[in-house]
Structure formats: structure tokens, C-alpha cells
Design a protein around this motif. Structure first.
Motif, mmCIF file in Angstrom:
data_model
loop_
_atom_site.group_PDB
_atom_site.id
_atom_site.type_symbol
_atom_site.label_atom_id
_atom_site.label_comp_id
_atom_site.label_asym_id
_atom_site.label_seq_id
_atom_site.Cartn_x
_atom_site.Cartn_y
_atom_site.Cartn_z
ATOM 1 N N LEU A 68 -12.505 -11.345 -2.990
ATOM 2 C CA LEU A 68 -13.850 -11.914 -2.919
ATOM 3 C C LEU A 68 -14.433 -11.759 -1.525
ATOM 4 C CD1 LEU A 68 -13.455 -15.173 -5.055
ATOM 5 C CD2 LEU A 68 -14.655 -13.073 -5.678
ATOM 6 N N GLY A 69 -13.580 -11.882 -0.505
ATOM 7 C CA GLY A 69 -14.055 -11.691 0.865
ATOM 8 C C GLY A 69 -14.636 -10.312 1.065
ATOM 9 N N GLU A 70 -13.986 -9.298 0.520
ATOM 10 C CA GLU A 70 -14.484 -7.928 0.663
ATOM 11 C C GLU A 70 -15.740 -7.696 -0.177
ATOM 12 O OE1 GLU A 70 -13.812 -4.125 2.585
ATOM 13 O OE2 GLU A 70 -13.502 -6.259 2.944
ATOM 14 N N ILE A 71 -15.766 -8.262 -1.381
ATOM 15 C CA ILE A 71 -16.963 -8.149 -2.223
ATOM 16 C C ILE A 71 -18.158 -8.777 -1.525
ATOM 17 C CG2 ILE A 71 -18.039 -8.985 -4.353
ATOM 18 C CD1 ILE A 71 -15.272 -8.714 -5.694
ATOM 19 N N TRP A 72 -17.955 -9.973 -0.993
ATOM 20 C CA TRP A 72 -19.073 -10.688 -0.377
ATOM 21 C C TRP A 72 -19.462 -10.099 0.977
ATOM 22 C CZ3 TRP A 72 -17.043 -16.253 -1.826
ATOM 23 C CH2 TRP A 72 -17.158 -16.402 -3.219
ATOM 24 N N ARG A 73 -18.493 -9.518 1.683
ATOM 25 C CA ARG A 73 -18.850 -8.816 2.930
ATOM 26 C C ARG A 73 -19.801 -7.659 2.623
ATOM 27 N NH1 ARG A 73 -18.096 -4.145 4.842
ATOM 28 N NH2 ARG A 73 -16.695 -3.643 3.121
ATOM 29 N N GLY A 74 -19.482 -6.908 1.571
ATOM 30 C CA GLY A 74 -20.355 -5.818 1.175
ATOM 31 C C GLY A 74 -21.738 -6.304 0.784
ATOM 32 N N ALA A 75 -21.794 -7.468 0.120
ATOM 33 C CA ALA A 75 -23.085 -8.028 -0.275
ATOM 34 C C ALA A 75 -23.893 -8.458 0.944
ATOM 35 C CB ALA A 75 -22.877 -9.209 -1.220
ATOM 36 N N ILE A 76 -23.212 -9.052 1.930
ATOM 37 C CA ILE A 76 -23.896 -9.470 3.162
ATOM 38 C C ILE A 76 -24.457 -8.253 3.899
ATOM 39 C CG2 ILE A 76 -23.514 -10.441 5.471
ATOM 40 C CD1 ILE A 76 -21.556 -12.416 4.163
ATOM 41 N N GLU A 77 -23.668 -7.196 3.974
ATOM 42 C CA GLU A 77 -24.119 -5.999 4.676
ATOM 43 C C GLU A 77 -25.195 -5.248 3.903
ATOM 44 O OE1 GLU A 77 -20.704 -3.670 5.649
ATOM 45 O OE2 GLU A 77 -20.010 -5.079 7.196
ATOM 46 N N ALA A 78 -25.317 -5.537 2.588
ATOM 47 C CA ALA A 78 -26.350 -4.888 1.777
ATOM 48 C C ALA A 78 -27.733 -5.496 2.013
ATOM 49 C CB ALA A 78 -25.989 -4.988 0.299
ATOM 50 N N VAL A 79 -27.777 -6.685 2.609
ATOM 51 C CA VAL A 79 -29.068 -7.303 2.928
ATOM 52 C C VAL A 79 -29.730 -6.481 4.034
ATOM 53 C CG1 VAL A 79 -30.219 -9.370 3.810
ATOM 54 C CG2 VAL A 79 -28.246 -9.592 2.278
ATOM 55 N N PRO A 80 -30.973 -6.068 3.855
ATOM 56 C CA PRO A 80 -31.649 -5.227 4.857
ATOM 57 C C PRO A 80 -31.595 -5.839 6.258
ATOM 58 C CG PRO A 80 -32.967 -5.371 2.862
ATOM 59 C CD PRO A 80 -31.833 -6.324 2.686
ATOM 60 N N SER A 81 -31.340 -5.001 7.243
ATOM 61 C CA SER A 81 -31.219 -5.483 8.620
ATOM 62 C C SER A 81 -32.502 -6.121 9.122
ATOM 63 C CB SER A 81 -30.826 -4.330 9.547
ATOM 64 O OG SER A 81 -31.793 -3.285 9.481
ATOM 65 N N GLY A 82 -33.616 -5.749 8.515
ATOM 66 C CA GLY A 82 -34.888 -6.349 8.911
ATOM 67 C C GLY A 82 -34.935 -7.846 8.681
ATOM 68 N N GLN A 83 -34.177 -8.322 7.688
ATOM 69 C CA GLN A 83 -34.122 -9.753 7.422
ATOM 70 C C GLN A 83 -33.459 -10.490 8.587
ATOM 71 O OE1 GLN A 83 -35.377 -11.284 4.579
ATOM 72 N NE2 GLN A 83 -36.227 -9.280 4.088
ATOM 73 N N THR A 84 -32.396 -9.921 9.103
ATOM 74 C CA THR A 84 -31.707 -10.529 10.250
ATOM 75 C C THR A 84 -32.595 -10.494 11.484
ATOM 76 O OG1 THR A 84 -29.557 -9.853 9.367
ATOM 77 C CG2 THR A 84 -29.661 -10.408 11.712
ATOM 78 N N GLU A 85 -33.254 -9.372 11.695
ATOM 79 C CA GLU A 85 -34.123 -9.248 12.859
ATOM 80 C C GLU A 85 -35.276 -10.242 12.794
ATOM 81 O OE1 GLU A 85 -35.259 -5.190 12.797
ATOM 82 O OE2 GLU A 85 -33.248 -4.443 13.280
#
Length: 218
Positions: free
Chosen positions: A101-118
Motif C-alpha cells: 500500500l505504501g508503494e501504491i500510495w506513493r505512486g498516487a501522491i507523485e501522480a498529483v500534478p506538481s503545480g498543485q504543490t507549487e
């Protein structure tokens, strides 16, 4: 002495299915907590946390679940810490689920566009607030379908707990088969029950994947 396969045996097997569900629920919710910690560690700015999380994933994804069950159950007994089969199975499956689940959710977190973080950084949101209010809600949409799909695999994986003597669905089938010597009837019943537990979840995961694919293409 071999006896006939009866309705009482079917009831015994069906009743044992509840322990499959209980063990699956414990492992899934425990794995969800561990998986979230692993995913956040893998996505953090700390090199140490990223390396520790990566090591944890490599260990538990790179070794068979059966070996993990043996290590927890028999390993602790060897060092003088006998453990109940249910607890041993719950611990091993929770660690196993945490890695996946950690790897699945890491991939999901990284799939969020970087513009959202910025954008969140531009609003001076802290790391915790960015994750809680911006990143994780969006990542959950991406992660839902593969998470449900993993739950199906976890339910089937609980069958390995029979090796350490925990009486769940598969172990109940073994007990009845040893008494009746009707493997086709006994394990056919066990297979039908596993199918009844997993098939609806498989359909749900497929439906979620289809909805997500359509949302992306719009």
C-alpha cells in the motif's frame, strides 16, 4: 475414520470464512496506517526517511509472504516469545500490506500534478497542510482502484495463514478434507466462498479504474 461430507461441514467452512474476513480487515487497516507512513516517508524531503522506506518496501516485496509468516510465528518462538497464530498472521500480513500500500500510495501522491504543490507553497501552506488539504485528497482518487485491487490479493493471501495453524477458510477446508477425504467437494466449496468474497471487490476495482480513465480523458 472417513465419514461423509455433510451440511455440518459446509457450515463449519462457511463459519471459518468470518476469520478470513477478520484477518483481512486487521491486515488491511493496519497496513493502511503503515502504508500511509511509508508513502509519506517515500515522498518526504528527508533522505534518511526515503531510504528507510525504500528498504522496508524492498524487504517485504522481495520476500515471499509465506517466509514472512514463518519468521514471525516460528522466529519469535525460537527466541522464547511464543505468539498466537492469529496475532502472528496479523503482524505478518500487516507488514506485507504496509509495503504494497505504501508503494501504491506513493505512486498516487507523485501522480498529483506538481503545480498543485507549487500553488500550495505559494499560499504559504506547511508540509502537513499541503498533504492534508491539497495532495492527499487528490491522490486518494488515483489510489482507490489499485487499493481495492490489492485488498482482493490480501484476502486470498490470508489462506497462507493455514500453514501456521490458524483456522481460517483454507485451514477449515483442510480439516474437513482430512475427515471426509472429499477434496473436490471440500475445496470446491472453499473456492466458491473465496470467489464470493473477491469477485464483488474485483468488479468494484474495475469499475473505479474505468471511471478514473474516463475522468482523465475528459
Amino acid at each position: 475414520m472417513i465419514r461423509e461430507f455433510s451440511s455440518a461441514d459446509i457450515l463449519f467452512i462457511v463459519t471459518a470464512a468470518r476469520w478470513t474476513l477478520i484477518l483481512s480487515a486487521i491486515a488491511f487497516f493496519g497496513g493502511a496506517i503503515g502504508g500511509l507512513l511509508i508513502a509519506l516517508s517515500r515522498s518526504s524531503h528527508s533522505v534518511l526517511l526515503r531510504r528507510l522506506a525504500a528498504w522496508f518496501i524492498q524487504v517485504f516485496q522481495g520476500t515471499p509472504l509465506l517466509m514472512q509468516l514463518f519468521l514471525v510465528y516460528f522466529g519469535l518462538s525460537v527466541v522464547g516469545l511464543p505468539i498466537d497464530p492469529l496475532l502472528a498472521a496479523a503482524v505478518a500480513l500487516t507488514l506485507h500490506a504496509s509495503a504494497y500500500l505504501g508503494e501504491i500510495w506513493r505512486g498516487a501522491i507523485e501522480a498529483v500534478p506538481s503545480g498543485q504543490t507549487e500553488a500550495a507553497k505559494a499560499l504559504s501552506l506547511s508540509y502537513r497542510d499541503r498533504m492534508q488539504h491539497v495532495i492527499l485528497p487528490q491522490a486518494m482518487r488515483v489510489a482507490t482502484a489499485p487499493t481495492v485491487g490489492f485488498l482482493v490479493q490480501l484476502i486470498k493471501g490470508t489462506s497462507l495463514a493455514s500453514i501456521i495453524g490458524f483456522t481460517e477458510l483454507t485451514r477449515a477446508g483442510q480439516i474437513v478434507n482430512n475427515a471426509t477425504f472429499k477434496p473436490f467437494l471440500v475445496f470446491g466449496t472453499v473456492a466458491i466462498l473465496y470467489f464470493a468474497l473477491c469477485w464483488p471487490l474485483s468488479l468494484l476495482a474495475r469499475h473505479m479504474e474505468t471511471r478514473m480513465r474516463r475522468a482523465i480523458t475528459r
